[in-house]
Design a protein around this motif. Structure first.
Motif, PDB file in Angstrom:
ATOM      1  N   GLN A  15     -27.988 -34.714  27.933  1.00 32.94           N
ATOM      2  CA  GLN A  15     -27.301 -33.402  28.195  1.00 32.94           C
ATOM      3  C   GLN A  15     -26.580 -33.266  26.805  1.00 32.94           C
ATOM      4  OE1 GLN A  15     -24.886 -33.403  31.346  1.00 32.94           O
ATOM      5  NE2 GLN A  15     -26.416 -33.465  32.908  1.00 32.94           N
ATOM      6  N   LYS A  16     -26.485 -32.209  26.240  1.00 31.85           N
ATOM      7  CA  LYS A  16     -25.984 -32.021  24.823  1.00 31.85           C
ATOM      8  C   LYS A  16     -24.527 -32.274  24.653  1.00 31.85           C
ATOM      9  CE  LYS A  16     -25.141 -28.711  21.213  1.00 31.85           C
ATOM     10  NZ  LYS A  16     -25.342 -27.107  20.908  1.00 31.85           N
ATOM     11  N   LYS A  17     -23.644 -31.934  25.846  1.00 32.40           N
ATOM     12  CA  LYS A  17     -22.152 -32.375  25.812  1.00 32.40           C
ATOM     13  C   LYS A  17     -22.077 -33.723  25.777  1.00 32.40           C
ATOM     14  CE  LYS A  17     -20.759 -32.620  30.742  1.00 32.40           C
ATOM     15  NZ  LYS A  17     -19.968 -32.088  31.778  1.00 32.40           N
ATOM     16  N   TYR A  18     -22.762 -34.677  26.126  1.00 34.27           N
ATOM     17  CA  TYR A  18     -22.604 -36.116  26.164  1.00 34.27           C
ATOM     18  C   TYR A  18     -23.090 -36.624  24.850  1.00 34.27           C
ATOM     19  CZ  TYR A  18     -21.439 -35.887  30.903  1.00 34.27           C
ATOM     20  OH  TYR A  18     -20.937 -35.555  32.197  1.00 34.27           O
ATOM     21  N   ARG A  19     -24.166 -35.950  24.179  1.00 31.56           N
ATOM     22  CA  ARG A  19     -24.237 -36.319  22.852  1.00 31.56           C
ATOM     23  C   ARG A  19     -23.500 -35.896  21.946  1.00 31.56           C
ATOM     24  NH1 ARG A  19     -29.514 -33.962  24.445  1.00 31.56           N
ATOM     25  NH2 ARG A  19     -29.146 -32.224  23.363  1.00 31.56           N
ATOM     26  N   SER A  20     -22.710 -34.685  22.135  1.00 29.70           N
ATOM     27  CA  SER A  20     -21.697 -34.391  21.264  1.00 29.70           C
ATOM     28  C   SER A  20     -20.350 -35.474  21.558  1.00 29.70           C
ATOM     29  CB  SER A  20     -21.053 -33.069  21.451  1.00 29.70           C
ATOM     30  OG  SER A  20     -22.292 -32.303  21.296  1.00 29.70           O
ATOM     31  N   ILE A  21     -19.958 -35.831  22.852  1.00 31.45           N
ATOM     32  CA  ILE A  21     -18.945 -36.421  22.870  1.00 31.45           C
ATOM     33  C   ILE A  21     -19.165 -37.941  22.397  1.00 31.45           C
ATOM     34  CG2 ILE A  21     -17.525 -37.831  24.735  1.00 31.45           C
ATOM     35  CD1 ILE A  21     -18.307 -35.198  26.586  1.00 31.45           C
ATOM     36  N   GLU A  22     -20.127 -38.431  22.570  1.00 27.56           N
ATOM     37  CA  GLU A  22     -20.733 -39.831  22.034  1.00 27.56           C
ATOM     38  C   GLU A  22     -21.067 -40.223  20.650  1.00 27.56           C
ATOM     39  OE1 GLU A  22     -20.004 -42.432  23.968  1.00 27.56           O
ATOM     40  OE2 GLU A  22     -19.471 -41.448  25.914  1.00 27.56           O
ATOM     41  N   ASN A  23     -21.369 -38.796  20.175  1.00 30.67           N
ATOM     42  CA  ASN A  23     -21.685 -38.611  18.973  1.00 30.67           C
ATOM     43  C   ASN A  23     -23.044 -39.560  18.590  1.00 30.67           C
ATOM     44  OD1 ASN A  23     -21.939 -37.510  16.429  1.00 30.67           O
ATOM     45  ND2 ASN A  23     -20.429 -39.030  15.320  1.00 30.67           N
ATOM     46  N   TYR A  24     -23.795 -39.609  19.678  1.00 30.34           N
ATOM     47  CA  TYR A  24     -25.069 -40.441  19.806  1.00 30.34           C
ATOM     48  C   TYR A  24     -26.435 -39.790  19.867  1.00 30.34           C
ATOM     49  CZ  TYR A  24     -22.601 -44.736  20.569  1.00 30.34           C
ATOM     50  OH  TYR A  24     -21.686 -46.157  20.250  1.00 30.34           O
ATOM     51  N   PHE A  25     -27.435 -39.886  19.655  1.00 26.96           N
ATOM     52  CA  PHE A  25     -28.694 -39.428  20.046  1.00 26.96           C
ATOM     53  C   PHE A  25     -29.713 -40.360  20.355  1.00 26.96           C
ATOM     54  CE2 PHE A  25     -29.101 -39.467  15.603  1.00 26.96           C
ATOM     55  CZ  PHE A  25     -30.579 -39.776  15.405  1.00 26.96           C
TER      56      PHE A  25
END
Length: 71
Positions: A15-25
């Motif tokens: 989910q995009k929001k968790y990628r933004s929060i964690e700053n990971y992909f």
């Protein structure tokens, strides 16, 4: 072996929001991983079962089974 917390983090990155929060992909595929290792990105951790990626001497590398990768 992949811990339950690591599996939870990795699945949340769908989910995009968790990628933004964690700053990971996460990246999948041998060619993409090879390009990522050679780039300026900082690799957090590499989970692999591929012999093609064994040549990289990384501190944050874990060899996992196919079933762990499917999780």
């Amino acid at each position: 072996m992949v811990s339950k917390n690591q599996i939870k983090l990795i699945t949340s990155l769908q989910q995009k929001k968790y990628r933004s929060i964690e700053n990971y992909f996460f990246a999948e595929g041998v060619k993409v991983i090879q390009e990522l290792v050679q780039s300026n990105f900082e690799l957090e951790h590499l989970f692999t079962n591929q012999n093609d990626l064994m040549k990289y001497q990384l501190q944050k590398k874990t060899i996992v089974s196919d079933t762990d990768l499917k999780k």
